[in-house]
Scaffold this active site. Structure first.
Site, PDB file in Angstrom:
ATOM      1  N   ASP A   1       0.838  -1.207   0.000  1.00 30.61           N
ATOM      2  CA  ASP A   1       0.000   0.000   0.000  1.00 30.61           C
ATOM      3  C   ASP A   1       0.870   1.253   0.000  1.00 30.61           C
ATOM      4  O   ASP A   1       2.083   1.209   0.269  1.00 30.61           O
ATOM      5  CB  ASP A   1      -0.898  -0.050   1.252  1.00 30.61           C
ATOM      6  CG  ASP A   1      -2.206   0.695   1.069  1.00 30.61           C
ATOM      7  OD1 ASP A   1      -2.291   1.541   0.158  1.00 30.61           O
ATOM      8  OD2 ASP A   1      -3.143   0.442   1.855  1.00 30.61           O
ATOM      9  N   MET A   2       0.256   2.393  -0.258  1.00 32.42           N
ATOM     10  CA  MET A   2       0.956   3.693  -0.257  1.00 32.42           C
ATOM     11  C   MET A   2      -0.114   4.742  -0.024  1.00 32.42           C
ATOM     12  O   MET A   2      -0.877   5.059  -0.922  1.00 32.42           O
ATOM     13  CB  MET A   2       1.622   3.873  -1.618  1.00 32.42           C
ATOM     14  CG  MET A   2       2.660   4.932  -1.729  1.00 32.42           C
ATOM     15  SD  MET A   2       2.000   6.557  -2.095  1.00 32.42           S
ATOM     16  CE  MET A   2       3.469   7.416  -2.564  1.00 32.42           C
TER      17      MET A   2
ATOM     18  N   ASP B   1     -10.970   2.030  -2.730  1.00 30.59           N
ATOM     19  CA  ASP B   1     -11.508   1.685  -1.417  1.00 30.59           C
ATOM     20  C   ASP B   1     -13.027   1.699  -1.434  1.00 30.59           C
ATOM     21  O   ASP B   1     -13.662   1.371  -0.429  1.00 30.59           O
ATOM     22  CB  ASP B   1     -10.996   2.666  -0.352  1.00 30.59           C
ATOM     23  CG  ASP B   1      -9.589   2.321   0.092  1.00 30.59           C
ATOM     24  OD1 ASP B   1      -9.123   1.206  -0.211  1.00 30.59           O
ATOM     25  OD2 ASP B   1      -8.939   3.161   0.738  1.00 30.59           O
TER      26      ASP B   1
HETATM   27  C1  GLA Z   1      -5.725   1.930   2.267  1.00 35.73           C
HETATM   28  C2  GLA Z   1      -6.141   0.758   1.422  1.00 35.73           C
HETATM   29  C3  GLA Z   1      -7.168  -0.055   2.150  1.00 35.73           C
HETATM   30  C4  GLA Z   1      -6.606  -0.523   3.471  1.00 35.73           C
HETATM   31  C5  GLA Z   1      -6.139   0.678   4.276  1.00 35.73           C
HETATM   32  C6  GLA Z   1      -5.407   0.245   5.524  1.00 35.73           C
HETATM   33  O1  GLA Z   1      -6.764   2.851   2.404  1.00 35.73           O
HETATM   34  O2  GLA Z   1      -6.622   1.181   0.189  1.00 35.73           O
HETATM   35  O3  GLA Z   1      -7.572  -1.154   1.375  1.00 35.73           O
HETATM   36  O4  GLA Z   1      -5.537  -1.407   3.233  1.00 35.73           O
HETATM   37  O5  GLA Z   1      -5.266   1.505   3.536  1.00 35.73           O
HETATM   38  O6  GLA Z   1      -4.978   1.302   6.279  1.00 35.73           O
END
Ligand code: GLA
Length: 737
Positions: A474-475, A544
């Site tokens: 992730d980032m 998300d």
């Molecule tokens: C980001 C990702 C999510 C989840 C959160 C965790 O928003 O897109 O899917 O992994 O971080 O903090």
């Protein structure tokens, strides 16, 4: 096939359906001649209008500037007469910025030369034209690369810059491609968005002047995708001209279309020139990222299918590319940070019972991360939540016959972390200036090897301690206060690109040292949903937002240039966490099967009726995922059109299909977005089938056998369904006699 016509000094790049032509014009200027439907190699000099005023410099030197400002060029540079946007810019030690690249020689060879440290296309069937250009006063040499593949209509362009002079030169602009299209009736299709609302389609006519989409955020971003298409007003999904552009790159980018004084359109793509610099010492090279350019006469659909196939055949390297991906369950929306071992074990047990194949532990397992306030940079399991570390959990998961996956955010550091307390300089920052927090975190300076090493050592320790089959990388924030402790003042602007090179270096290490791991990249949902990532990760978390209705638009937009098999798509609970909307469980699955399928919910909390659907959904996904991965996508509906009847504004539907290469199988998904009373059935006309084949299919329990011609002209009827967001999936199988 690449041909050089010596008499006309023209290069013809011919793919199966397209031609791209450039020429050495007067005095070594490199001109763009033609890009469009395929033409047999022939002299196309007339198209350059060199015998019209202002004529060429050798015939009319007093109007050289006019020639430079009007001729279509392949790689324009600045401050010598071409006042349109330039593609290449330098600054000498004397502070001068003019540049004038002229043709020196060419080479045509099979295969290609790849940019160093950058993701790039790979594989068989490549042929490359390399043109050497030079700026005599500075000794700057630019190599223009054009690659085509036997099985693709795309043209891949990039440049390499070499300093053959005696003094260092600052590069302040190195775009990957520029093309002057001889047409002014363009509309620009681009993808804008925000967190949880990525890749919304925008289609606007070009006006005189410059229209740009870009990123100066350090990543390709939620806000604009590194993609645009130039189409004519009459271009539709299946017909008309579509010129598509994307960059195999994950950092700051720009895409620009400029409608010029003589009603031509200069389209450009490359690293964002704003706040970019690269010092090139004598003898050194700089490689631009690769740009992918696609022309299709078959509208947006044809353009998208060309991108998808190229990326599938020549960009995704993972061994997972053509393997069945395990159906996963991710605990993020199920628990957020609030879990312990027993809770996770409970989810895993129920998931395994229903046939789910991979358990993914998301954020919150390390440091003391009870919220997003702390611990990024401390990749050590939290003994409070997971006594004994990850092993008891992975023992449970693997004991249940599932694989185990883990979330990391390797590029980040929390101010409240042991790593930051020990190495505050590891964060990207400007001395003496407060650092802006975003999600209470800072970005690590990945241009520095020791910073990457500090994270890698921790990741490696985790990966070597438990069996990890999948990683979500992730980032979650963008860069502010761009400053690196390691760069001298005049090179601070190198940080943006060096950061991206650092990310690629660590991803390369991960996929090389752990080649069996399935890597899914992510950036706050879909802020790094770009072709650069595909080189490392065959699937990318696309948003998300898991609301099925919103996903129709997000996935539709994403499919403009990215293959559907790359889109992470999950079934989550309702009311949806992003929108509060309720949609049927089955529809959520149908929409998520349009990508890489999984669940993101607490499976122990589902109703028995919902649970009962899961084994069947998994079976179905595995029976069709090959089609989604390798089939050709046809977008039949339009989630943007609100109306079932074009004249109304309160209904709508979407539909899309995948057709196998042999055209013997196809999958159609239909979604009635909004119900309307007293509507008759809806006719959906299919695409991409074999006219002469006879297909078997079943709708609502009735079996049918119809020819491809029938299905592509008459279509199928979907009865008016009860309720919003109702869906149907239909499989078409060619009947062998
Ligand atoms: C980001 C990702 C999510 C989840 C959160 C965790 O928003 O897109 O899917 O992994 O971080 O903090």
């Amino acid at each position: 096939m690449i041909t050089y016509i010596e008499s006309a000094r023209q290069f013809h790049l011919n793919t199966a359906h397209t031609s791209y032509v450039l020429a050495v014009a007067d005095e070594g200027y490199l001109a763009h001649v033609y890009w469009g439907p395929k033409l047999e190699p022939q002299d196309l000099t007339d198209l350059l209008r060199l015998d019209e005023p202002p004529f060429v410099p050798s015939a009319n030197n007093r109007e050289r500037a006019s020639f430079l400002d009007t001729t279509p060029f392949e790689y324009p540079c600045g401050f010598t007469g071409d006042y349109r946007e330039h593609a290449f810019g330098i600054e000498t030690t004397g502070g001068f910025r003019a540049c004038d690249l002229r043709y020196v020689r060419f080479r045509i060879f099979s295969g290609k030369q790849d940019p160093e440290g950058l993701p790039h296309t790979v594989g068989e069937g490549a042929e490359t034209l390399m043109i050497t250009m030079t700026d005599a006063p500075t000794g700057i040499t630019v190599l223009l690369y054009y690659t085509i593949y036997r099985d693709s209509d795309a043209v891949i362009r990039r440049v390499a810059v070499r300093n053959d002079g005696e003094k260092p030169v600052l590069l302040n602009r190195v775009l990957s491609a520029s093309v002057d299209l001889d047409d002014d009736r363009f509309e620009m299709i681009s993808l804008y968005g925000s967190w949880a609302r990525e890749r919304q389609l925008d289609r606007q006519p070009l006006r005189h002047g410059k229209q740009r989409i870009d990123s100066l955020r350090g990543e390709s971003s939620h806000q604009y995708s590194p993609f645009f298409a130039l189409v004519n007003p009459q271009t539709t999904e299946e017909s008309g001209n579509a010129y598509g552009f994307t960059l195999i790159y994950s950092g700051n980018f720009m895409l620009q279309a400029e409608l010029t004084q003589h009603c031509q359109t200069r389209a450009q793509i490359g690293i964002q020139p704003e706040d970019f610099v690269w010092e090139l010492r004598p003898g050194a090279y700089f490689d631009s990222p690769e740009a992918v350019m696609v022309y299709s006469a078959e509208g947006l659909g044809g353009m998208s299918r060309t991108f998808h196939k190229l990326f599938y055949n020549h960009l995704i390297r993972s061994k997972w590319r053509d393997q069945e991906r395990p159906v996963l369950i991710n605990n993020w929306e199920a628990t957020y940070f609030n879990f312990d071992l027993a809770k996770l074990q409970g989810i895993a047990q129920e998931a395994a019972r229903l046939g789910i194949e991979l358990f993914v532990l998301d954020d919150g397992w390390f440091g003391r991360r009870d919220s997003d306030n702390c611990s990024l940079g401390d990749w050590i399991p939290d003994q409070r939540k997971l006594p004994g570390g990850l092993k008891p959990l992975t023992d449970t998961v693997t004991g249940l016959g599932m694989k185990f996956g883990l979330w990391f955010e390797p590029e980040m550091i929390s101010p409240d972390s042991d790593l930051f307390r020990a190495h505050p300089d590891y964060a990207i920052q400007i001395p003496g200036r407060p650092l802006t927090q975003s999600r209470a975190q800072y970005v690590l300076d990945y241009s520095r090897e020791e910073v990457r090493e500090a994270v890698w050592a921790q990741m490696q320790a985790v990966l070597d301690s438990v069996p990890v089959s999948y990683i979500k990388w992730d980032m979650n924030r963008q860069i502010t206060e761009p400053g690196s402790a390691m760069l001298p003042p005049h090179r601070q602007k190198e940080l943006w690109h060096r950061y991206v090179l650092g990310v690629y270096a660590l991803m390369e290490r991960l996929v090389t040292e752990y080649p069996d791991i399935l890597l899914e990249t992510c950036s706050g949902g879909g802020a790094r949903f770009d072709a650069g990532m595909l080189y490392y990760s065959p699937q990318i978390w696309s948003s998300d937002n898991t609301d099925a209705r919103e996903r129709l638009r997000i996935q539709y937009g994403a499919s403009m240039f990215m293959p559907p098999s790359a889109m992470g798509a999950h079934v989550s609970v309702c009311p949806n966490h992003a929108t509060g909307r309720d949609t049927p469980f089955e529809t959520r699955a149908h929409v998520a099967m349009n990508g890489t399928f999984g669940y993101e919910l607490d499976v122990t909390q589902l109703t028995d009726e919902e649970k009962a659907q899961i084994p069947e959904q998994i079976r179905r996904y595995h029976s069709i995922s090959g089609l989604v991965r390798e089939g050709a996508l046809y977008r039949l509906g339009d989630p943007y059109r609100l109306s079932a009847c074009a004249a109304q504004t309160h209904s709508g539907w979407d539909a899309w299909m995948y057709v196998s290469e042999q055209k013997d199988r196809a999958l159609l998904t239909y979604v009635q977005i909004t119900a309307e009373a007293n509507m008759r059935s809806r006719r959906v006309v299919l695409s991409g089938l074999d006219e002469n084949a006879v297909y078997h299919y079943n709708i609502d329990g009735t079996d049918y056998q119809k020819t491809g011609a029938y299905l592509m002209h008459c279509g199928v009827l979907f009865r008016n369904l009860w309720g919003d967001m109702q869906s149907e999936q239909v499989l078409f199988t060619a009947v062998t006699e």
